[in-house]
Motif scaffolding. Sequence first.
Motif, PDB file in Angstrom:
ATOM      1  N   ILE A  34      40.835  17.468 -13.705  1.00  0.00           N
ATOM      2  CA  ILE A  34      40.582  16.051 -13.928  1.00  0.00           C
ATOM      3  C   ILE A  34      39.091  15.804 -13.758  1.00  0.00           C
ATOM      4  O   ILE A  34      38.467  16.272 -12.804  1.00  0.00           O
ATOM      5  CB  ILE A  34      41.395  15.199 -12.939  1.00  0.00           C
ATOM      6  CG1 ILE A  34      42.889  15.364 -13.233  1.00  0.00           C
ATOM      7  CG2 ILE A  34      40.986  13.738 -13.020  1.00  0.00           C
ATOM      8  CD1 ILE A  34      43.801  14.703 -12.233  1.00  0.00           C
ATOM      9  N   VAL A  35      38.516  15.055 -14.691  1.00  0.00           N
ATOM     10  CA  VAL A  35      37.078  14.794 -14.690  1.00  0.00           C
ATOM     11  C   VAL A  35      36.806  13.450 -14.020  1.00  0.00           C
ATOM     12  O   VAL A  35      37.321  12.423 -14.470  1.00  0.00           O
ATOM     13  CB  VAL A  35      36.529  14.779 -16.131  1.00  0.00           C
ATOM     14  CG1 VAL A  35      35.047  14.443 -16.144  1.00  0.00           C
ATOM     15  CG2 VAL A  35      36.783  16.119 -16.810  1.00  0.00           C
ATOM     16  N   PRO A  36      35.994  13.444 -12.953  1.00  0.00           N
ATOM     17  CA  PRO A  36      35.646  12.164 -12.322  1.00  0.00           C
ATOM     18  C   PRO A  36      34.476  11.504 -13.063  1.00  0.00           C
ATOM     19  O   PRO A  36      33.679  12.174 -13.706  1.00  0.00           O
ATOM     20  CB  PRO A  36      35.220  12.570 -10.913  1.00  0.00           C
ATOM     21  CG  PRO A  36      34.685  13.955 -11.075  1.00  0.00           C
ATOM     22  CD  PRO A  36      35.487  14.582 -12.196  1.00  0.00           C
ATOM     23  N   ASN A  37      34.390  10.171 -12.946  1.00  0.00           N
ATOM     24  CA  ASN A  37      33.224   9.487 -13.493  1.00  0.00           C
ATOM     25  C   ASN A  37      32.147   9.420 -12.413  1.00  0.00           C
ATOM     26  O   ASN A  37      32.294  10.004 -11.338  1.00  0.00           O
ATOM     27  CB  ASN A  37      33.590   8.104 -14.054  1.00  0.00           C
ATOM     28  CG  ASN A  37      34.124   7.164 -13.001  1.00  0.00           C
ATOM     29  OD1 ASN A  37      33.919   7.370 -11.799  1.00  0.00           O
ATOM     30  ND2 ASN A  37      34.830   6.140 -13.419  1.00  0.00           N
ATOM     31  N   ASP A  38      31.071   8.706 -12.660  1.00  0.00           N
ATOM     32  CA  ASP A  38      29.953   8.648 -11.709  1.00  0.00           C
ATOM     33  C   ASP A  38      30.337   8.037 -10.364  1.00  0.00           C
ATOM     34  O   ASP A  38      29.699   8.309  -9.351  1.00  0.00           O
ATOM     35  CB  ASP A  38      28.785   7.857 -12.317  1.00  0.00           C
ATOM     36  CG  ASP A  38      28.189   8.565 -13.518  1.00  0.00           C
ATOM     37  OD1 ASP A  38      28.350   9.803 -13.624  1.00  0.00           O
ATOM     38  OD2 ASP A  38      27.570   7.893 -14.356  1.00  0.00           O
ATOM     39  N   ASN A  39      31.367   7.199 -10.346  1.00  0.00           N
ATOM     40  CA  ASN A  39      31.807   6.561  -9.112  1.00  0.00           C
ATOM     41  C   ASN A  39      32.788   7.415  -8.318  1.00  0.00           C
ATOM     42  O   ASN A  39      33.212   7.016  -7.242  1.00  0.00           O
ATOM     43  CB  ASN A  39      32.477   5.212  -9.416  1.00  0.00           C
ATOM     44  CG  ASN A  39      31.549   4.259 -10.103  1.00  0.00           C
ATOM     45  OD1 ASN A  39      30.349   4.321  -9.921  1.00  0.00           O
ATOM     46  ND2 ASN A  39      32.119   3.375 -10.910  1.00  0.00           N
TER      47      ASN A  39
ATOM     48  N   TYR B   7      38.668   8.386 -11.539  1.00  0.00           N
ATOM     49  CA  TYR B   7      39.068   9.122 -12.729  1.00  0.00           C
ATOM     50  C   TYR B   7      38.319   8.603 -13.950  1.00  0.00           C
ATOM     51  O   TYR B   7      38.132   7.410 -14.110  1.00  0.00           O
ATOM     52  CB  TYR B   7      40.561   8.975 -12.992  1.00  0.00           C
ATOM     53  CG  TYR B   7      41.447   9.522 -11.911  1.00  0.00           C
ATOM     54  CD1 TYR B   7      41.243  10.789 -11.381  1.00  0.00           C
ATOM     55  CD2 TYR B   7      42.511   8.783 -11.428  1.00  0.00           C
ATOM     56  CE1 TYR B   7      42.062  11.296 -10.388  1.00  0.00           C
ATOM     57  CE2 TYR B   7      43.336   9.275 -10.436  1.00  0.00           C
ATOM     58  CZ  TYR B   7      43.114  10.532  -9.923  1.00  0.00           C
ATOM     59  OH  TYR B   7      43.928  11.024  -8.953  1.00  0.00           O
ATOM     60  N   ALA B   8      37.915   9.509 -14.824  1.00  0.00           N
ATOM     61  CA  ALA B   8      37.333   9.130 -16.109  1.00  0.00           C
ATOM     62  C   ALA B   8      38.491   8.994 -17.090  1.00  0.00           C
ATOM     63  O   ALA B   8      39.329   9.890 -17.192  1.00  0.00           O
ATOM     64  CB  ALA B   8      36.343  10.185 -16.587  1.00  0.00           C
TER      65      ALA B   8
END
Length: 115
Positions: A10-15, A18-19
Amino acid sequence: MDVRITDGDIVPNDNGDYAYISGLDEAVQRVRMVVLTDKGSFLYDRNLGVNYDAFSPNDEDAAAKLDMLVKEAAVDIGGVETEVLSYDAQNAVAAVKVTYNGRSAVTEVNISGNL
């Protein structure tokens, strides 16, 4: 809307959340997941995936047969059309065209783990 997954993670966003993806990106991700899943192997949905049992990678019509298998497996992905453009038997890589809402993208999928 789906959570973005890259290389199985799972790819996280900058925060750090979850993206999320939607539209064509989501459609491509869903098709990739279906093609990479051997039918019956996903615990929560035994109908998810492709049944590669009758697929012979060295068959003269391998791309056409793989196209039928992918179409069958992706039929429940709403609004999505698929087409296997090519299949490289030596590397077990298929180029799959995914069309959603009039937009298309081509993704390469390595199915060697399923054969």
